[in-house]
Design a protein around this motif. Structure first.
Motif, PDB file in Angstrom:
ATOM      1  N   LEU A  68      46.035  31.876  47.689  1.00  7.29           N
ATOM      2  CA  LEU A  68      45.143  32.938  47.219  1.00  7.29           C
ATOM      3  C   LEU A  68      45.152  33.041  45.696  1.00  7.29           C
ATOM      4  CD1 LEU A  68      45.766  35.913  49.685  1.00  7.29           C
ATOM      5  CD2 LEU A  68      43.594  34.725  49.285  1.00  7.29           C
ATOM      6  N   VAL A  71      42.266  31.427  43.857  1.00  4.19           N
ATOM      7  CA  VAL A  71      40.908  31.925  44.061  1.00  4.19           C
ATOM      8  C   VAL A  71      40.686  33.060  43.058  1.00  4.19           C
ATOM      9  CG1 VAL A  71      39.278  32.932  45.700  1.00  4.19           C
ATOM     10  CG2 VAL A  71      41.042  31.337  46.514  1.00  4.19           C
ATOM     11  N   THR A  74      38.647  37.749  45.463  1.00  6.46           N
ATOM     12  CA  THR A  74      38.438  37.892  46.906  1.00  6.46           C
ATOM     13  C   THR A  74      38.101  39.339  47.229  1.00  6.46           C
ATOM     14  OG1 THR A  74      40.787  38.311  47.330  1.00  6.46           O
ATOM     15  CG2 THR A  74      40.027  36.028  47.571  1.00  6.46           C
ATOM     16  N   HIS A  96      35.570  34.801  49.341  1.00  4.16           N
ATOM     17  CA  HIS A  96      36.380  34.024  48.398  1.00  4.16           C
ATOM     18  C   HIS A  96      35.431  33.495  47.329  1.00  4.16           C
ATOM     19  CE1 HIS A  96      38.222  33.773  52.408  1.00  4.16           C
ATOM     20  NE2 HIS A  96      39.374  33.824  51.776  1.00  4.16           N
ATOM     21  N   THR A  98      34.419  31.621  43.980  1.00  2.00           N
ATOM     22  CA  THR A  98      34.888  30.541  43.125  1.00  2.00           C
ATOM     23  C   THR A  98      33.717  30.028  42.290  1.00  2.00           C
ATOM     24  OG1 THR A  98      34.447  28.870  44.820  1.00  2.00           O
ATOM     25  CG2 THR A  98      36.677  29.793  44.761  1.00  2.00           C
TER      26      THR A  98
END
Length: 148
Positions: A68, A71, A74, A96, A98
């Motif tokens: 996590l 990332v 989130t 998520h 990105t």
């Protein structure tokens, strides 16, 4: 086991804190939501959407969730929860965010369910076992995002 209103509130808080701590990347606090011998079972997407990898104890849970940290952003949204005694069925949508290769933001979305077993430990409800199953995955473009 019949749950009191206080028990249901405590379990709902436990589930919400898991999502909050994941989004804040506070993995020690998240692992602290499990009993000392707690078990987390995760899928191995994209090859497996069903629970496939088992992690036992808080140290293993922290290590399992450490990806996590890679990332940028989130958002775990609890969309349904049902408590039956010491078990729970939780529906969640996990975003998520990105950056794609072209520099544009993208949202990888997991529509998932948790199958939980709870136990009181140290005067509070904790996860004794949490299994994550992904129902489906989608990807969406993002117009704008807040990072940092």
């Amino acid at each position: 086991m019949t749950l009191s209103t206080g028990d249901r509130v405590g379990l709902s808080d436990l589930v919400a804190r898991y999502a909050l701590y994941a989004d804040r990347r506070d993995l020690p606090a998240l692992a602290g939501l499990f009993t000392g011998d707690g078990v987390l079972v995760l899928p191995d997407p994209p090859s497996s959407l069903a629970p496939a990898r088992t992690f036992t104890g808080r140290d293993e849970i922290i290590a399992a969730l450490s990806p996590l940290n890679d990332v940028p952003l989130t958002s775990h949204e609890i969309v349904g929860q049902v408590f039956d005694g010491v078990t729970g069925h939780i529906a969640c949508v996990a975003h998520h965010l990105t950056e794609r290769d072209d520099g544009k933001p993208s949202d990888l979305i997991w529509h998932l369910r948790y199958a939980d077993t709870y136990r009181r430990s140290d005067g509070a409800w904790r996860f004794a076992r949490r299994e994550l199953q992904i129902d489906f995955i989608e990807t969406r473009p993002v117009r704008r995002w807040r990072v940092g």
